[in-house]
Design a protein around this motif. Structure first.
Motif, PDB file in Angstrom:
ATOM      1  N   ALA A 104       0.860  -1.187   0.000  1.00  0.00           N
ATOM      2  CA  ALA A 104       0.000   0.000   0.000  1.00  0.00           C
ATOM      3  C   ALA A 104       0.895   1.236   0.000  1.00  0.00           C
ATOM      4  O   ALA A 104       1.984   1.231   0.565  1.00  0.00           O
ATOM      5  CB  ALA A 104      -0.916  -0.026   1.220  1.00  0.00           C
ATOM      6  N   ASP A 105       0.438   2.299  -0.651  1.00  0.00           N
ATOM      7  CA  ASP A 105       1.281   3.487  -0.806  1.00  0.00           C
ATOM      8  C   ASP A 105       1.175   4.436   0.399  1.00  0.00           C
ATOM      9  O   ASP A 105       0.772   5.584   0.277  1.00  0.00           O
ATOM     10  CB  ASP A 105       0.948   4.206  -2.113  1.00  0.00           C
ATOM     11  CG  ASP A 105      -0.507   4.610  -2.191  1.00  0.00           C
ATOM     12  OD1 ASP A 105      -1.291   4.270  -1.281  1.00  0.00           O
ATOM     13  OD2 ASP A 105      -0.867   5.285  -3.178  1.00  0.00           O
ATOM     14  N   CYS A 106       1.574   3.928   1.562  1.00  0.00           N
ATOM     15  CA  CYS A 106       1.653   4.759   2.759  1.00  0.00           C
ATOM     16  C   CYS A 106       2.884   4.309   3.546  1.00  0.00           C
ATOM     17  O   CYS A 106       3.376   3.198   3.354  1.00  0.00           O
ATOM     18  CB  CYS A 106       0.385   4.640   3.605  1.00  0.00           C
ATOM     19  SG  CYS A 106      -0.042   2.959   4.086  1.00  0.00           S
ATOM     20  N   ASP A 107       3.378   5.165   4.418  1.00  0.00           N
ATOM     21  CA  ASP A 107       4.613   4.873   5.138  1.00  0.00           C
ATOM     22  C   ASP A 107       4.492   3.708   6.110  1.00  0.00           C
ATOM     23  O   ASP A 107       5.449   2.996   6.351  1.00  0.00           O
ATOM     24  CB  ASP A 107       5.091   6.115   5.900  1.00  0.00           C
ATOM     25  CG  ASP A 107       5.547   7.208   4.940  1.00  0.00           C
ATOM     26  OD1 ASP A 107       5.926   6.878   3.802  1.00  0.00           O
ATOM     27  OD2 ASP A 107       5.514   8.379   5.339  1.00  0.00           O
ATOM     28  N   ASN A 108       3.322   3.516   6.689  1.00  0.00           N
ATOM     29  CA  ASN A 108       3.150   2.511   7.735  1.00  0.00           C
ATOM     30  C   ASN A 108       2.217   1.379   7.293  1.00  0.00           C
ATOM     31  O   ASN A 108       1.410   0.891   8.067  1.00  0.00           O
ATOM     32  CB  ASN A 108       2.622   3.169   9.002  1.00  0.00           C
ATOM     33  CG  ASN A 108       1.318   3.933   8.755  1.00  0.00           C
ATOM     34  OD1 ASN A 108       0.962   4.199   7.607  1.00  0.00           O
ATOM     35  ND2 ASN A 108       0.626   4.280   9.811  1.00  0.00           N
ATOM     36  N   ALA A 109       2.330   0.944   6.056  1.00  0.00           N
ATOM     37  CA  ALA A 109       1.437  -0.069   5.491  1.00  0.00           C
ATOM     38  C   ALA A 109       1.457  -1.352   6.313  1.00  0.00           C
ATOM     39  O   ALA A 109       2.479  -1.741   6.872  1.00  0.00           O
ATOM     40  CB  ALA A 109       1.818  -0.373   4.051  1.00  0.00           C
ATOM     41  N   GLY A 123      -8.239   0.379   8.657  1.00  0.00           N
ATOM     42  CA  GLY A 123      -7.462   0.945   7.570  1.00  0.00           C
ATOM     43  C   GLY A 123      -8.184   0.851   6.241  1.00  0.00           C
ATOM     44  O   GLY A 123      -9.330   0.404   6.165  1.00  0.00           O
ATOM     45  N   LYS A 180      -6.008  -1.546  -0.257  1.00  0.00           N
ATOM     46  CA  LYS A 180      -5.710  -1.023  -1.587  1.00  0.00           C
ATOM     47  C   LYS A 180      -5.375  -2.106  -2.612  1.00  0.00           C
ATOM     48  O   LYS A 180      -5.476  -1.883  -3.806  1.00  0.00           O
ATOM     49  CB  LYS A 180      -4.543  -0.038  -1.503  1.00  0.00           C
ATOM     50  CG  LYS A 180      -4.870   1.148  -0.615  1.00  0.00           C
ATOM     51  CD  LYS A 180      -3.768   2.157  -0.602  1.00  0.00           C
ATOM     52  CE  LYS A 180      -4.210   3.375   0.169  1.00  0.00           C
ATOM     53  NZ  LYS A 180      -4.111   4.589  -0.588  1.00  0.00           N
ATOM     54  N   ASP A 218      -3.255  -5.688   1.457  1.00  0.00           N
ATOM     55  CA  ASP A 218      -2.474  -4.554   1.950  1.00  0.00           C
ATOM     56  C   ASP A 218      -3.421  -3.425   2.350  1.00  0.00           C
ATOM     57  O   ASP A 218      -4.379  -3.156   1.642  1.00  0.00           O
ATOM     58  CB  ASP A 218      -1.565  -4.022   0.859  1.00  0.00           C
ATOM     59  CG  ASP A 218      -0.500  -5.019   0.459  1.00  0.00           C
ATOM     60  OD1 ASP A 218       0.164  -5.543   1.354  1.00  0.00           O
ATOM     61  OD2 ASP A 218      -0.341  -5.242  -0.746  1.00  0.00           O
ATOM     62  N   TYR A 219      -3.090  -2.752   3.473  1.00  0.00           N
ATOM     63  CA  TYR A 219      -3.906  -1.602   3.845  1.00  0.00           C
ATOM     64  C   TYR A 219      -3.074  -0.539   4.544  1.00  0.00           C
ATOM     65  O   TYR A 219      -2.031  -0.813   5.115  1.00  0.00           O
ATOM     66  CB  TYR A 219      -5.100  -2.022   4.705  1.00  0.00           C
ATOM     67  CG  TYR A 219      -4.790  -2.560   6.070  1.00  0.00           C
ATOM     68  CD1 TYR A 219      -4.848  -1.729   7.195  1.00  0.00           C
ATOM     69  CD2 TYR A 219      -4.494  -3.905   6.264  1.00  0.00           C
ATOM     70  CE1 TYR A 219      -4.596  -2.227   8.462  1.00  0.00           C
ATOM     71  CE2 TYR A 219      -4.245  -4.406   7.530  1.00  0.00           C
ATOM     72  CZ  TYR A 219      -4.290  -3.560   8.629  1.00  0.00           C
ATOM     73  OH  TYR A 219      -4.051  -4.064   9.883  1.00  0.00           O
ATOM     74  N   CYS A 220      -3.585   0.694   4.468  1.00  0.00           N
ATOM     75  CA  CYS A 220      -2.994   1.821   5.178  1.00  0.00           C
ATOM     76  C   CYS A 220      -3.828   2.051   6.433  1.00  0.00           C
ATOM     77  O   CYS A 220      -5.035   2.309   6.333  1.00  0.00           O
ATOM     78  CB  CYS A 220      -3.009   3.075   4.318  1.00  0.00           C
ATOM     79  SG  CYS A 220      -1.892   2.979   2.904  1.00  0.00           S
TER      80      CYS A 220
END
Length: 191
Positions: A39-44, A75, A78, A187-189
């Motif tokens: 996922a396109d986040c820092d803490n996926a 979350g 994605k 995957d999730y943010c």
């Protein structure tokens, strides 16, 4: 000379594991190759199965294969990743209980780990979600060896009949289940 050969052979096996993305746990020279959440986040984070003693699971057409997993945090999901032993066409999705939340289009996957984007959906901490795959043609997907002691509790792979290209809006009556799970995760943010 024997020591150099043994070290070289272990290095070659390790490189093959890295290149192919698969390794057997029974071989002490080969580590698990575990993907990170995409996922396109820092803490996926992710929910699902990424590692364990593996075997092949023959997955037939006109069936939906469901692995259920509990989310540690709330979350936005994605994508879904799945590990395959073959190439072929699949559709993946996310269910809350027996009701569909999101699904991909039909996509072609290859041997190894495959990342498949899905329309974003929110999951809640403590919720149990079905991560599903439907194949279009006979395939082999990686699964946990039935009875693998590394699993905290008996995993459950549910199998439902289906027809057509779409995942069912509601899963309906389960055809069978197995005490295993596929190598599949979402995957999730976190929120």
């Amino acid at each position: 000379m024997k020591k150099i050969f043994i070290i070289s052979a272990a290095a070659v096996l390790l490189m093959l594991a890295i290149i192919t993305g698969c390794a057997e746990r029974s071989n002490p020279f080969l580590p698990y190759i575990v993907p990170t959440p995409a996922a396109d986040c820092d803490n996926a984070e992710s929910i699902g199965t990424k590692m364990g003693d593996m075997e092949y699971c023959d997955v037939g057409r006109n069936l939906v294969w469901v692995s259920r997993h509990q989310a540690n945090n709330s979350g936005i999901v994605k994508s879904i990743s799945i590990k395959s032993a073959d190439s072929g066409d699949v559709k993946v999705g996310l269910y809350n209980g027996d009701t569909i939340m999101s699904q991909s289009g039909i996509v072609r996957i290859d041997k190894g780990w495959n990342l498949i984007p899905i329309p974003e959906r929110q999951i809640n901490s403590g919720g149990v979600y079905g991560i599903v795959v439907k194949v279009f043609g006979d395939m082999k997907l990686f699964s946990i060896t039935e009875g693998d002691s590394s699993m905290p509790s008996a995993p459950l792979l549910e199998i439902y009949p289906t027809a057509g290209d779409e995942l069912p809006a509601s899963l309906g009556t389960r055809q069978e289940y197995r005490t295993t799970t596929l190598f599949i995760y979402a995957d999730y943010c976190p929120l």
